[in-house]
Write a protein that holds these residues in place. Structure first.
Motif, PDB file in Angstrom:
ATOM      1  N   GLY A  32      33.925  27.956  44.458  1.00  0.00           N
ATOM      2  CA  GLY A  32      33.884  28.078  45.908  1.00  0.00           C
ATOM      3  C   GLY A  32      32.528  28.398  46.489  1.00  0.00           C
ATOM      4  O   GLY A  32      32.378  28.490  47.711  1.00  0.00           O
ATOM      5  N   ASN A  33      31.511  28.567  45.648  1.00  0.00           N
ATOM      6  CA  ASN A  33      30.196  28.977  46.155  1.00  0.00           C
ATOM      7  C   ASN A  33      29.571  27.941  47.079  1.00  0.00           C
ATOM      8  O   ASN A  33      28.837  28.289  48.010  1.00  0.00           O
ATOM      9  CB  ASN A  33      29.254  29.266  44.987  1.00  0.00           C
ATOM     10  CG  ASN A  33      29.596  30.564  44.281  1.00  0.00           C
ATOM     11  OD1 ASN A  33      30.463  31.309  44.728  1.00  0.00           O
ATOM     12  ND2 ASN A  33      28.932  30.836  43.169  1.00  0.00           N
ATOM     13  N   ARG A  82      40.590  36.451  45.881  1.00  0.00           N
ATOM     14  CA  ARG A  82      40.089  37.713  45.337  1.00  0.00           C
ATOM     15  C   ARG A  82      41.168  38.786  45.481  1.00  0.00           C
ATOM     16  O   ARG A  82      41.940  38.780  46.442  1.00  0.00           O
ATOM     17  CB  ARG A  82      38.830  38.171  46.081  1.00  0.00           C
ATOM     18  CG  ARG A  82      37.742  37.120  46.243  1.00  0.00           C
ATOM     19  CD  ARG A  82      36.992  36.858  44.975  1.00  0.00           C
ATOM     20  NE  ARG A  82      35.868  35.940  45.202  1.00  0.00           N
ATOM     21  CZ  ARG A  82      35.245  35.282  44.238  1.00  0.00           C
ATOM     22  NH1 ARG A  82      35.625  35.434  42.973  1.00  0.00           N
ATOM     23  NH2 ARG A  82      34.237  34.468  44.520  1.00  0.00           N
ATOM     24  N   SER A  83      41.194  39.698  44.529  1.00  0.00           N
ATOM     25  CA  SER A  83      42.122  40.825  44.600  1.00  0.00           C
ATOM     26  C   SER A  83      41.397  42.039  45.157  1.00  0.00           C
ATOM     27  O   SER A  83      40.235  42.288  44.828  1.00  0.00           O
ATOM     28  CB  SER A  83      42.678  41.149  43.204  1.00  0.00           C
ATOM     29  OG  SER A  83      43.431  40.061  42.702  1.00  0.00           O
ATOM     30  N   PHE A  94      38.090  39.400  37.937  1.00  0.00           N
ATOM     31  CA  PHE A  94      36.894  38.849  38.551  1.00  0.00           C
ATOM     32  C   PHE A  94      36.590  37.476  37.970  1.00  0.00           C
ATOM     33  O   PHE A  94      36.809  37.232  36.783  1.00  0.00           O
ATOM     34  CB  PHE A  94      35.698  39.777  38.328  1.00  0.00           C
ATOM     35  CG  PHE A  94      35.835  41.107  39.017  1.00  0.00           C
ATOM     36  CD1 PHE A  94      35.717  41.200  40.388  1.00  0.00           C
ATOM     37  CD2 PHE A  94      36.096  42.255  38.291  1.00  0.00           C
ATOM     38  CE1 PHE A  94      35.846  42.416  41.034  1.00  0.00           C
ATOM     39  CE2 PHE A  94      36.227  43.478  38.925  1.00  0.00           C
ATOM     40  CZ  PHE A  94      36.106  43.566  40.298  1.00  0.00           C
ATOM     41  N   SER A  95      36.068  36.602  38.813  1.00  0.00           N
ATOM     42  CA  SER A  95      35.709  35.261  38.363  1.00  0.00           C
ATOM     43  C   SER A  95      34.501  35.327  37.436  1.00  0.00           C
ATOM     44  O   SER A  95      33.660  36.224  37.541  1.00  0.00           O
ATOM     45  CB  SER A  95      35.394  34.372  39.570  1.00  0.00           C
ATOM     46  OG  SER A  95      34.355  34.944  40.348  1.00  0.00           O
ATOM     47  N   ILE A  96      34.425  34.364  36.520  1.00  0.00           N
ATOM     48  CA  ILE A  96      33.287  34.312  35.606  1.00  0.00           C
ATOM     49  C   ILE A  96      32.001  34.031  36.375  1.00  0.00           C
ATOM     50  O   ILE A  96      30.961  34.639  36.128  1.00  0.00           O
ATOM     51  CB  ILE A  96      33.523  33.239  34.524  1.00  0.00           C
ATOM     52  CG1 ILE A  96      34.743  33.603  33.677  1.00  0.00           C
ATOM     53  CG2 ILE A  96      32.287  33.083  33.646  1.00  0.00           C
ATOM     54  CD1 ILE A  96      35.109  32.551  32.655  1.00  0.00           C
ATOM     55  N   ILE A  97      32.086  33.110  37.327  1.00  0.00           N
ATOM     56  CA  ILE A  97      30.929  32.803  38.174  1.00  0.00           C
ATOM     57  C   ILE A  97      30.936  33.771  39.352  1.00  0.00           C
ATOM     58  O   ILE A  97      31.907  33.828  40.105  1.00  0.00           O
ATOM     59  CB  ILE A  97      30.987  31.349  38.668  1.00  0.00           C
ATOM     60  CG1 ILE A  97      30.968  30.387  37.477  1.00  0.00           C
ATOM     61  CG2 ILE A  97      29.818  31.056  39.610  1.00  0.00           C
ATOM     62  CD1 ILE A  97      31.106  28.933  37.854  1.00  0.00           C
ATOM     63  N   PRO A  98      29.891  34.564  39.525  1.00  0.00           N
ATOM     64  CA  PRO A  98      29.877  35.562  40.607  1.00  0.00           C
ATOM     65  C   PRO A  98      29.820  34.908  41.979  1.00  0.00           C
ATOM     66  O   PRO A  98      29.369  33.763  42.117  1.00  0.00           O
ATOM     67  CB  PRO A  98      28.612  36.378  40.316  1.00  0.00           C
ATOM     68  CG  PRO A  98      27.731  35.448  39.551  1.00  0.00           C
ATOM     69  CD  PRO A  98      28.651  34.595  38.728  1.00  0.00           C
ATOM     70  N   SER A 132      31.376  42.038  33.370  1.00  0.00           N
ATOM     71  CA  SER A 132      31.056  41.202  34.539  1.00  0.00           C
ATOM     72  C   SER A 132      29.638  41.479  35.033  1.00  0.00           C
ATOM     73  O   SER A 132      29.438  41.928  36.168  1.00  0.00           O
ATOM     74  CB  SER A 132      32.064  41.455  35.665  1.00  0.00           C
ATOM     75  OG  SER A 132      33.386  41.213  35.242  1.00  0.00           O
ATOM     76  N   PRO A 133      28.617  41.221  34.207  1.00  0.00           N
ATOM     77  CA  PRO A 133      27.235  41.519  34.625  1.00  0.00           C
ATOM     78  C   PRO A 133      26.773  40.669  35.802  1.00  0.00           C
ATOM     79  O   PRO A 133      25.944  41.103  36.601  1.00  0.00           O
ATOM     80  CB  PRO A 133      26.417  41.230  33.365  1.00  0.00           C
ATOM     81  CG  PRO A 133      27.248  40.243  32.593  1.00  0.00           C
ATOM     82  CD  PRO A 133      28.670  40.629  32.860  1.00  0.00           C
ATOM     83  N   GLY A 134      27.298  39.444  35.919  1.00  0.00           N
ATOM     84  CA  GLY A 134      26.899  38.582  37.028  1.00  0.00           C
ATOM     85  C   GLY A 134      27.290  39.157  38.372  1.00  0.00           C
ATOM     86  O   GLY A 134      26.570  39.000  39.367  1.00  0.00           O
TER      87      GLY A 134
END
Length: 237
Positions: free
Chosen positions: A12-13, A31-32, A42-46, A71-73
């Motif tokens: 969705g970015n 999103r929750s 959390f999504s893998i892609i931030p 989730s470092p991203g």
């Protein structure tokens, strides 16, 4: 434009960074959240800063319950968001460690997993804080007030009337139509956070050569730009 569904990750970015909101047919990511905090999964892609700004504005989110190691991203996205929020004078987001709840091995608890009182939703693009990621600047000494930029701007980010030249920074979507049409290159566009308006005074006066009305800067020439460029008086009345 063709979307390759085999490659698309549905993050969705693209929706949130598109300056013209041209991707309305795509679904925004779900999103929750619980209260004022975004929570797992959390999504893998931030997410983009633009999306998080909308969560900030519409949902009042101020925190992320995040496991930094997994989730470092998201941590990087949060840092970028807080830089933007500081520029806007808005409260920054914080990171909270997810609570580790004790596991009840009882049969009923095993059959009925006790989920947190959470909600799931998505936000729509182009509905964030009243600001723009682009900054317009004008070099008055080069501009001869032809008004081409104000006529071509699809967002009405440039307004020129008989009294002022006004840049509405928060309306700019970075399309560069104004800079492309500006022959003297008096307008520049940069990727800087900007909001509000910038106003320059102008005046309407009659050209001493052709007698036609034209816009000029205070203290500027008494000849219109056309007559200034025609040394032999081609527009003389």
């Amino acid at each position: 434009m063709v979307l390759n569904a085999d490659i698309c990750t549905s993050c969705g970015n693209c929706q949130f960074v598109c300056p013209t909101a041209a991707l309305e047919s795509l679904s925004a990511p779900q999103r929750s959240f619980h209260g004022a905090a975004l929570i797992a999964p959390f999504s893998i892609i931030p997410p983009t800063v633009e999306e998080l700004l909308i969560w900030h504005t519409e949902r009042g989110i101020r925190c992320v319950e995040l496991d930094i190691e997994t989730s470092p991203g998201w941590l990087v996205a949060l840092a970028r968001l807080n830089l933007r929020l500081k520029q806007l004078g808005e409260p920054c987001w914080t990171v909270a460690q997810p609570e580790e709840k004790p596991v009840n091995t009882g049969r009923r608890s095993w059959l009925r997993i006790n989920k947190a009182d959470a909600s799931t939703a998505s936000v729509l693009p182009a509905r964030g804080l009243n600001n723009s990621s682009f900054a317009l600047s004008l070099e008055k000494s080069s501009c001869y007030l032809c008004s081409a930029c104000s006529r071509i701007c699809p967002q009405a980010a440039i307004e020129i009337n008989d009294e002022a030249f006004i840049l509405h920074h928060s309306r700019c979507n970075g399309c560069k139509a104004c800079t492309d049409v500006c022959l003297p290159h008096a307008l520049t566009l940069t990727n800087d956070l900007q909001s509000g308006t910038t106003r320059f005074s102008v005046k309407s006066t009659g050209c001493t050569t052709c007698q036609q009305l034209f816009l000029t800067w205070p203290g500027g020439s008494n000849e219109c730009p056309v007559c200034q460029r025609h040394a032999f008086g081609m527009r003389e009345a």
